[in-house]
Structures are given as C-alpha cells and as structure tokens.
Scaffold this active site. Sequence first.
Site, PDB file in Angstrom:
ATOM      1  N   ASP A 148      -8.953   3.784  -1.920  1.00 41.88           N
ATOM      2  CA  ASP A 148      -9.871   4.251  -0.875  1.00 41.88           C
ATOM      3  C   ASP A 148     -11.143   4.877  -1.430  1.00 41.88           C
ATOM      4  OD1 ASP A 148      -7.914   3.393   0.810  1.00 41.88           O
ATOM      5  OD2 ASP A 148      -7.134   5.398   1.258  1.00 41.88           O
ATOM      6  N   ASP A 166       0.851  -1.189   0.000  1.00 33.48           N
ATOM      7  CA  ASP A 166       0.000   0.000   0.000  1.00 33.48           C
ATOM      8  C   ASP A 166       0.889   1.243   0.000  1.00 33.48           C
ATOM      9  OD1 ASP A 166      -2.303   1.505   0.209  1.00 33.48           O
ATOM     10  OD2 ASP A 166      -2.308   1.436   2.401  1.00 33.48           O
ATOM     11  N   GLU A 183       2.557   4.846  -4.064  1.00 32.73           N
ATOM     12  CA  GLU A 183       2.520   5.788  -5.214  1.00 32.73           C
ATOM     13  C   GLU A 183       3.858   6.473  -5.446  1.00 32.73           C
ATOM     14  OE1 GLU A 183       0.174   5.446  -2.848  1.00 32.73           O
ATOM     15  OE2 GLU A 183      -1.133   4.355  -4.207  1.00 32.73           O
TER      16      GLU A 183
HETATM   17  C1  GLC Z   1      -4.581   3.345   2.945  1.00 29.56           C
HETATM   18  C2  GLC Z   1      -5.077   2.140   2.173  1.00 29.56           C
HETATM   19  C3  GLC Z   1      -6.094   1.387   2.991  1.00 29.56           C
HETATM   20  C4  GLC Z   1      -5.473   0.998   4.320  1.00 29.56           C
HETATM   21  C5  GLC Z   1      -4.949   2.222   5.057  1.00 29.56           C
HETATM   22  C6  GLC Z   1      -4.193   1.865   6.317  1.00 29.56           C
HETATM   23  O1  GLC Z   1      -5.594   4.267   3.113  1.00 29.56           O
HETATM   24  O2  GLC Z   1      -5.576   2.485   0.921  1.00 29.56           O
HETATM   25  O3  GLC Z   1      -6.546   0.267   2.287  1.00 29.56           O
HETATM   26  O4  GLC Z   1      -6.404   0.348   5.112  1.00 29.56           O
HETATM   27  O5  GLC Z   1      -4.071   2.957   4.199  1.00 29.56           O
HETATM   28  O6  GLC Z   1      -3.143   1.014   6.059  1.00 29.56           O
END
Ligand code: GLC
Length: 800
Positions: free
Chosen positions: A485, A407, A410
């Site tokens: 998200d 995650d 980017e």
């Molecule tokens: C980001 C991710 C989400 C995750 C969060 C905490 O917002 O996109 O899926 O739960 O981070 O790690």
Amino acid sequence: MILNTELEYKGNLFPSKIISYEKNLNVLSFTTENGVILEVTVRRDSILRFRFTTTGIFENDFSYAITKYASRGYNHLEVNENEENYIITTSKLICHISKLDLRTSIFDAIDNTLICEDELGFHWEESYEHGGNIVKMSKISQPGESYYGLGDKPVDNNLKGKRFENWVTDSYAYGRDTDPIYKAIPFYTGLHDKKSYGIFFDNTFRSFFDFCQERRNITSFWAQGGEMNYYFIYGPEMSDVVVNYTDLTGKPHELPALWTLGYHQCKWSYYPESNVKEITAKFRELQIPCDAIYLDIDYMEGFRCFTWSKDHFPDPKRMVKELADDGFKTIVIIDPGIKIDMDYSVFQEGLEKDYFCKRADGPYMKGKVWPGECYFPDFTKPEVREWWSNLFKELVEDIGVKGVWNDMNEPAVMDVPGKTFPNDVRHDYEGNPCSHRKAHNVYGMQMARATYQGLKKFSYPKRPFVITRAAYSGTQRYTSSWTGDNVATWDHLNIANLQAQRMCMSGFSFIGSDIGGFAEQPNGELYARWIQLGIFHPFCRTHSSGDHGDQEPWAFGDTITNVVRKFIELRYQLLPYLYTAFWRYAEEGIPILKSLVLYDQEDSQTHYRNDEFIFGEKILACPITGPNQKGRRMYIPRGRWYNFWTDEVISGGQELWVDADLDSMPIFVKEGAIVPKYPIQQYVGEKVIDELLLDVYYKLGKENSLVYEDATDGYDYIKGRYSLRDFKLLGKKNELIIQQHKSGKFITTYKTFKLSLHGLPFKISKVQVDNEEILFKDIKLNGDNTLVLNKEFTELHIMA
Ligand code: GLC
C-alpha cells in the site's frame, strides 16, 4: 531487546579456542573448548555455508528458503592448517578459520584479495525469556565498501549507513525509510575493490542488519532466536552473486503465461458485475491494451474467502467467461483470515480438521481482519496447504478464475499491537513445532505456496498465476508480488523504482508497484509518469483504494489517456523482449531489472545511482520523477547507446541531460542490440503474430541478442517445444553481418522477420542471405531501412 549490545558487549558470549576438527566430505566441523561447533559446508566453489551451535547439538536442518533444486558440487576442496588458522581452499575462495576463536576471513583464491572478514565474528546472548540465543555476527567493512539488496526496503539502492529489521509487516501508506515493511529477505551483497560477495542469513526469526550505522566500519547482523546460519556467496561479479543466491533459494518453478506480463487493472473494488463490465468495455472502446481485471474483497459474501456475493455477482461463471471472451483474465483476492461462522463450510472444515493456528495454551488464534473475527490456517503444515490448495477447485476449474491474489498474509491483524499474531502462537513448521517468533516471516510465503499448489493443479494444462504481498527468501519460486500500500506522491514513484530494482537484485524479479499509488489520488501527470515506469516492471498493474477517486487510464482526460495508451502499447510491443528476459531469469536466475551497479560494478559512478536501470539485457530506462519536467539529467553507463526515440547515438560513462516531455521518457538501447517486438494487441493472443519485428541497432563490433518464444502458456516448452534464437551481430564499416542460431522445437506462427535497421552508417547496395545474393524485390527492402526476410536464415550480410 538487544539494541546497542554491540556497543556494550554486555551479556555477549564468544567461542573459545578450537579443540577438535573433523572433515566429512564437504562438511567441516570445528569444536571449541566451550562447546561451540562451527560447521562449514562447501556447497560450491563459491558458496560456503556457516552454521553455529552453542549447545553441542544442531537443530533439525530445515529451511523454507533453500530449494532442493539448488546446484551443488565443487571442483576443488582442500583443508590445511598453520599455527593460527585452519585454511579451506576451493577453486574460487580461501577461508581462514581462527583456531583461537572461530573468526573467519575469506579471500579470493585467484589473487588473494581479502573479501570479507569477521570483526567479533559469531557471538551470542542467551535469552532467558524465550530460551535459546540471540545470535549475532559482525564483520569489518572494507574501505569504500557498498551494500545492496534486502528485498523491498524503501530506501536508496546503496544501504551503507543504515540499519534494517526483517519482520514482515502490514504497512499501509508506508513511506521512504519505513522499516520493516511487507517482506523479509535477509540477503545482501557487499562490493569493494571491484569485487562482490553476498551473505544470506537464513534465519526466519526477527532479524537485523546494520551496515556501518552503529559503527562506521562494522557491518553486523543478528536474530532474536534460531541459529547463526548463513551462506557466503562469492562473485566477484555482483551478477554472479545474485544468480547464485537465486539458484540457492530458487527460480520460478515455471515461466509465467505471457498474458501475465501484459497490463493489469485493479481497484478496491470493482463491483457489482456491471461496474466490472463497464471498466473492461472502456479498455476495448478506447483501445488501451489490458489482459487482467481484478476483484478485490467485495466480490465475496461478507468477505468470506471462496464465496461470491450473490447480489453483486449472481453468476460468476458466466461473467468470467464473458470477460475471457473479450480477452480479460479474472483474478480474485484471497486473504488468510477465515471468518468465524459455523454456517460457513470453509470455517467448519478448518475447525473440524484442526487446521487453524492456536495460542500457546490452547485457544485459537483469533484476530480481526476484513470479515471481522477470524481464525487462520497454519500454512506451515503440509496437510493444511494441501487442504487449502483444494479449496481452489471451484474458483479455478469451474468458474474459470485465472489468477489469485494473496493479501494480508504477513499475517495482518487489525486493531492489535504489532498488527500481527502475538509471539506465542504455535505453528507446525513442517513437523518442527515452534512459536510465531520463528514462523512469522514465512507465514505469507507458505500461504502463497499453498495457493500456488491449488492454481497449478486446477489451471492445468495452463500455467498458474499467484500474487503475494508478504514474502520470505525463496517465495519467488511460487508467485509474483507487489510492493503493497504505497501512496500517490512523486516520492513514491521514486520508491517504487527503488523497490523493484532491489527486489530484482534480491532474487525476486516478478515484482511491480500499485501504479499511480494505492492511497490518495495522483494527478494525471503523476499517473502518466508512473505508467512510464510501470511498463518496465515485470509485474505491471494499476491498483488503488476506492475511496480516492478513479484511477483508470482514462480518468485524467484525453492528453493523459493518450500518453498512457502509448506506453502500455510499448509494453505490448516489447512482450517478446520481456518474455526472453523472464526466461533468462527462470532459467538462469538473471534478474530482469539490473540496477546500474549490477550492470557495471567496475564503474564506481554506478555505486550510488538510483534512478536508472537496465530492463532485460539491452534497454536502459530512467523515469521522470517530478512534476513539470521536460527532461532530466541521468547517468548513462559505459558503452554506446541509441536514444530510443531519436536514434541519436551517445557515449556513456557520463551524466547527461535527456529531453522527455510528458509523452516521452528517457529510454536508450545498447548499440548492437536486436530487440524483438510484437504488433500492438489489445490482449495477448488477440492477434496471430504473422511477422516478428527485429529492431537492429548497428554497432561497429560484436553483440549477441536472444529471443525466446513458446506457446505463451502450457508446459510444452519444458519438453523442448520452445524457440530460442541466438543472434550474433557483427558490424563493420561497410557491412553488417547477422548470424542466427535457432534451437528448440517450437514453430512460431510467423514466417518472416521485419528487420528495422537503426544507425546503419552506409547505404545498402547488396544483401546476401545464406551465401546467396538476394534481389531487392525478394526481400522487400523498404525505403525506410526496413527489410523483410524469411525467418530461417542463418547468415545475413548487408553490404554497402
Ligand atoms: C490491503 C491491500 C490492498 C487491497 C486492500 C483490500 O490494503 O494491500 O491492495 O486493495 O487490502 O483488500
């Protein structure tokens, strides 16, 4: 900035006339008087690569997107010239290159239709700020032309009339039309006159696509640096364009283990251990199938990657084992930011070995993410990826984690303008040092690739499983992905549907959304409708942010729980069908979901459809996308279709009302289809499959169906240990004939098929298997039009 330069032509420079031409096998070079070189590479009869330089010298030819496994070779190549043009002819296309200014026009070699033609063609602006050029291309949009693709854009299928940017961006609670979001897939297909072609602009700098927004009949694309370097892919079938793009940028390196296609449950965050156990126990208690449970950032010690919180997870190995004994695979999150902490071994090692990204003048790239101030590995350096992959040894080999979720790659940075690294950050880029302007869009991809290498190594002999948020073209080779998200609203259910379809037609089929929405909380109805959609997405996971209440299948009362269970059960029944679709994707690049335009481009009714899609080859699905609905109008593509719930047969090519109360949704099966089903299991492997159910949908005429199976995990299938059944169905007035051709060395656990015959127009009086008449008692012909027979048959006749 170059906004509007297409209109003003200010600062634009253009190639002048061609003064020399050279042919080196399949590489043709055209040099202009003002020093521009166009290099055309004939990769295949239907694929031309166009590359321009304005300095007389090309950069080192390196791409993260193009796979070394891409097919090459052509049947025919001829170059001629007339007064105005050089003319390149292959067996599929004819390309004219204007001697005056390098503008190109491409025609279908069979019937000479004009497919794609430059307007201004290649032009550029010099960038004083960064050096090099802003490279640009503009093409004439043909009458009635439509555009599709570009990855995860949260907009309607047809992109015409819109402008887009490719710059992977952390986009919490994005909405319809937010652009850019998490992925950069600079590939689109154009469709006009029933013919389709694709353009893949393989440039990793911030790039833009304008589909007749700025000017009504012009499509253009440009990037803030790098080369004008694009591939033209001719169809004329859109499905061939997508298949060829996927061949070029890569198919998944291996099939996913079957369990990864089961249902996954996630939350930010399930902790401590007792909470995880409560959740998993509830699934089993309520008999809702589930294969994977996720640990979000709180499982770690202060968000330090590759650590565990001692308070919340005192004995991860034991827990992961206990979960595994109950059929749950544990998947953990790993972000790129490494906490600055001299007592933290991953940080120390990264620092010692000089693996972290640096700013142009030497300081480290320091940025805030969940753990606070962090440094970030430079995943564009092979040595760093190797190091990173080895960090998974303990997690995977020792603790038994089965999948890793990447995650924030980017890369996301908190509390800074642009939400990412500044442009001056330096990257190795496989020994082609560059700034973040060039490496940004591939950073997440290279992180996922390094993670994949680790999982592959330490999961062996099982298959790896990775999920990523950021991606560039080609990332599908290593990992699955989700759409980031989103929000618990009805419009987001629509957006999830569009994004999954669009990713599939952009070469990336292993995709799903946070079911129910990540931000905010769905009500039960929205959650149930979203599950109905989600079970048709290749990646099927509920995920939500912790501060918005519970989002498990049982969180909305019994009525909803029952609906959710029913649909997750359907997902598990359809696993062999989905696995077959995945095999076709991994083998041939055929997208798992097909938007109607991809399914039937000749029917112009499909060009603007958004909601309906084909799941695999034979199932048509359409979600209910609003509250209080008892059904909906939808477009049924041409052909005849069985209503999945009622077996009513309807003719397509029209829009219809379809009933769908909350416990139902519009699903249709193509006539003639043979759909394989497994019994309902609480997780993959819970049961030994002792009979394969085949739903046979009678058709007057012919239809083929495939069923692919293997050991569900491991690599034996690559050595030929798979089972591929090719069923040929032929329906006549008084007879139904099914031929089976089986290949592969894998022996399935079941010995029999149970055929369930739908829509048979006659009463069965005789059954013949491989030329022998079979007594009813031997084949167990049941009163309900089902019959059980040995799986080894090659030809079955069911007669009136
Ligand atoms: C980001 C991710 C989400 C995750 C969060 C905490 O917002 O996109 O899926 O739960 O981070 O790690």
